[in-house]
Design an enzyme around this catalytic site. Structure first.
Site, mmCIF file in Angstrom:
data_model
loop_
_atom_site.group_PDB
_atom_site.id
_atom_site.type_symbol
_atom_site.label_atom_id
_atom_site.label_comp_id
_atom_site.label_asym_id
_atom_site.label_seq_id
_atom_site.Cartn_x
_atom_site.Cartn_y
_atom_site.Cartn_z
ATOM 1 N N LYS A 1 -16.991 9.495 13.125
ATOM 2 C CA LYS A 1 -15.938 8.480 12.946
ATOM 3 C C LYS A 1 -14.989 8.421 14.139
ATOM 4 O O LYS A 1 -13.998 7.692 14.108
ATOM 5 C CB LYS A 1 -15.143 8.764 11.663
ATOM 6 C CG LYS A 1 -15.958 8.545 10.374
ATOM 7 C CD LYS A 1 -15.075 8.675 9.169
ATOM 8 C CE LYS A 1 -15.845 8.929 7.891
ATOM 9 N NZ LYS A 1 -16.442 7.726 7.305
ATOM 10 N N CYS B 1 -16.672 5.446 -1.981
ATOM 11 C CA CYS B 1 -16.533 6.864 -2.356
ATOM 12 C C CYS B 1 -15.115 7.144 -2.832
ATOM 13 O O CYS B 1 -14.533 8.194 -2.482
ATOM 14 C CB CYS B 1 -16.911 7.787 -1.206
ATOM 15 S SG CYS B 1 -18.636 7.668 -0.753
ATOM 16 N N ASP C 1 -7.240 15.719 4.928
ATOM 17 C CA ASP C 1 -8.500 15.052 5.223
ATOM 18 C C ASP C 1 -8.206 13.988 6.279
ATOM 19 O O ASP C 1 -7.694 12.917 5.978
ATOM 20 C CB ASP C 1 -9.033 14.429 3.922
ATOM 21 C CG ASP C 1 -10.214 13.514 4.162
ATOM 22 O OD1 ASP C 1 -10.653 13.385 5.321
ATOM 23 O OD2 ASP C 1 -10.686 12.910 3.173
ATOM 24 N N HIS D 1 -10.924 10.306 -0.989
ATOM 25 C CA HIS D 1 -12.380 10.126 -0.876
ATOM 26 C C HIS D 1 -13.051 11.184 -1.749
ATOM 27 O O HIS D 1 -12.507 12.282 -1.924
ATOM 28 C CB HIS D 1 -12.758 10.335 0.595
ATOM 29 C CG HIS D 1 -14.172 9.990 0.944
ATOM 30 N ND1 HIS D 1 -15.230 10.828 0.685
ATOM 31 C CD2 HIS D 1 -14.702 8.903 1.541
ATOM 32 C CE1 HIS D 1 -16.344 10.270 1.131
ATOM 33 N NE2 HIS D 1 -16.060 9.103 1.652
ATOM 34 N N GLN E 1 -10.134 9.533 8.565
ATOM 35 C CA GLN E 1 -9.807 8.176 9.018
ATOM 36 C C GLN E 1 -8.645 8.158 10.010
ATOM 37 O O GLN E 1 -8.144 7.075 10.341
ATOM 38 C CB GLN E 1 -9.451 7.291 7.806
ATOM 39 C CG GLN E 1 -10.581 7.069 6.847
ATOM 40 C CD GLN E 1 -11.736 6.285 7.461
ATOM 41 O OE1 GLN E 1 -11.595 5.631 8.494
ATOM 42 N NE2 GLN E 1 -12.896 6.352 6.828
HETATM 43 N N1 PLP Z 1 -12.616 11.447 3.861
HETATM 44 C C1 PLP Z 1 -12.399 10.160 4.138
HETATM 45 C C2 PLP Z 1 -11.004 9.626 4.010
HETATM 46 C C3 PLP Z 1 -13.445 9.341 4.524
HETATM 47 O O1 PLP Z 1 -13.228 8.049 4.786
HETATM 48 C C4 PLP Z 1 -14.743 9.887 4.630
HETATM 49 C C5 PLP Z 1 -15.893 9.037 4.980
HETATM 50 O O2 PLP Z 1 -15.881 7.850 4.782
HETATM 51 C C6 PLP Z 1 -14.914 11.239 4.348
HETATM 52 C C7 PLP Z 1 -13.838 12.001 3.971
HETATM 53 C C8 PLP Z 1 -16.243 11.887 4.446
HETATM 54 O O3 PLP Z 1 -16.719 11.830 5.745
HETATM 55 P P1 PLP Z 1 -18.171 12.409 6.058
HETATM 56 O O4 PLP Z 1 -19.115 11.640 5.185
HETATM 57 O O5 PLP Z 1 -18.351 12.144 7.500
HETATM 58 O O6 PLP Z 1 -18.136 13.847 5.733
#
Ligand code: PLP
Length: 411
Positions: free
Chosen positions: A227, A366, A201, A124, A204
């Site tokens: 999430k 993203c 990270d 992401h 998900q």
């Molecule tokens: N990392 C992953 C794999 C994600 O799917 C997301 C959000 O879709 C993020 C990071 C970023 O999350 P946030 O926007 O809540 O910081």
């Protein structure tokens, strides 16, 4: 392990009673953000109505109650991800802020020109852009690992990419596009063999499968409350305590100091050192309730349900002409299904589905480097959670046939 009683669980989510464009809401965008169970909504109400005050400062009853609840939320997070100590759990706004915190506190402190950070093509943007900002400032090199032919991260390529200058491997636990689980045990071993850190990270992952940061071999792990059924505005950075304690602050302000004079400050121990300013107090209480809720349902059962829905959706969609699917198949894939209707822009697909009450996401998710690797600009994406039913996937499939045929006739 018992199957989820999905029809019962659905009653925990008031929003699922909604109708959209005169049709029952079919919410297939849990990867973007999860809906909130009543237990979380009630916890927020209860806290604001009966216990709210600022934390850590007041000698009065309400502030003590708020502080107790805020710190209980931290302890709950620690138990949920099996952190060795609550002191290593830092509240941030979201996964994005957690990664930025590491990039600033660790990266600017530790890295020198020529040091390398290894990521994958499937990250992401939240796990790419903070490193880009750091690279521009510190002349650090970002090295990307491609996907293999099977649609998973190419671990041979990762082994070849990780080298003596690698200081950090930063990668996802579950991909927000491919739905696949990364092989973190092997990645941790490769990173640690050269003395590099592993940042995971987990945006998900945390609401979908059991997470044990120690068993994973992670040095740092981030996720977002919104999430996992919790409110927006609260997230978590966990890092090994000795690492966290060795990093300088990322932001300065109230709450994170030991002493302040006009000329200088000294800083509090972790986790306070990384929590400048008034935190997201009620949101942390909501996160506590969300994690209790998830534990009550059972993460093993949620993961089994996610995987079954992912498998079912792929099977049904594969049977349709004119639909392209992305990502690997297998037991390491959860309930995230990206797809395109051939010749139709994904935004048009998503708008047409919305007209039938079905919420899916469309865009690059993203993950522009991954889109390039897949050879597309964007996709539609259906993503599932514990309240998703097979019947909802059937509704998606029925409406996709309508959309596909409509655009074929009107092309
Ligand atoms: N990392 C992953 C794999 C994600 O799917 C997301 C959000 O879709 C993020 C990071 C970023 O999350 P946030 O926007 O809540 O910081």
């Amino acid at each position: 392990m018992a199957d989820l009683d999905v029809m019962r669980l659905r009653r925990d989510f008031p929003i699922l009673e909604r109708r959209v464009h005169d049709a029952p809401l079919v919410y297939l965008d849990s990867a973007a953000s999860t809906q909130k169970p009543t237990a979380v909504l009630d916890a927020l109400q209860d806290f604001y109505r009966g216990h709210y005050a600022n934390v850590h400062r007041g000698a009065y009853t309400l502030s003590a109650e708020a502080t107790d609840r805020f710190e209980a939320a931290r302890a709950r997070v620690g138990r949920f991800i099996n952190a060795p100590t609550d002191r290593s759990v830092v509240f941030v706004r979201n996964a994005t802020e957690g990664i930025n915190l590491v990039a600033h506190a660790w990266g600017r402190h530790e890295l020198v020109a020529g040091d390398e950070i290894v990521v994958t093509v499937a990250e992401h943007h939240a796990n790419l852009v903070p490193w880009h900002l750091l690279a521009a400032e510190r002349k650090v090199v970002i090295r990307g690992v491609p996907l293999g032919g099977d649609g998973r991260v190419d671990l041979d390529a990762m082994a070849a990419t990780i080298g003596p200058r690698t200081r950090m491997v930063a990668t996802f636990h579950v991909s927000n596009v491919l739905g696949v689980v990364n092989d973190l045990a092997r990645i941790a071993a490769m990173a640690h063999a050269v003395g590099a850190l592993l940042l995971v990270d987990g945006a998900q992952a945390v609401a979908h499968l059991p997470v044990d940061v120690q068993a994973l071999g992670a040095d740092a792990y981030v996720f977002s409350g919104h999430k996992v059924g919790a409110p927006t505005g609260i997230g978590v950075l966990w890092a090994r305590e000795e690492l966290l304690s060795s990093w300088p602050p990322f932001m300065g302000g109230g709450e994170m100091i030991r002493t302040v004079t006009v000329e200088s400050s000294t800083y509090a121990d972790v986790p306070a050192r990384f929590e400048a300013g008034t935190p997201a107090i009620a949101e942390a209480v909501g996160l506590h309730a969300a994690l209790d809720y998830l534990d009550g349902v059972g993460l093993d059962a949620i993961w089994a349900h996610d995987r079954e829905l992912g498998r079912y959706a792929l099977e049904r969609l594969q049977a349709l002409d004119g639909i392209t699917l992305y990502g690997p198949e297998g037991d390491d894939r959860g309930g995230i299904v990206p797809f395109n209707v051939d010749g139709v822009h994904p935004h048009d697909v998503a708008s047409a589905l919305d007209a039938a009450g079905i919420a899916v996401r469309a865009g690059h998710h993203c993950a522009q480097p991954l889109m390039s690797a897949l050879g597309v600009q964007s996709t539609a994406r259906a993503s599932f959670w514990l309240h998703t039913t097979h019947g909802e996937i059937d509704r998606l499939v029925e409406e996709l046939v309508v959309v596909r045929d409509f655009f074929a006739v009107n092309a």
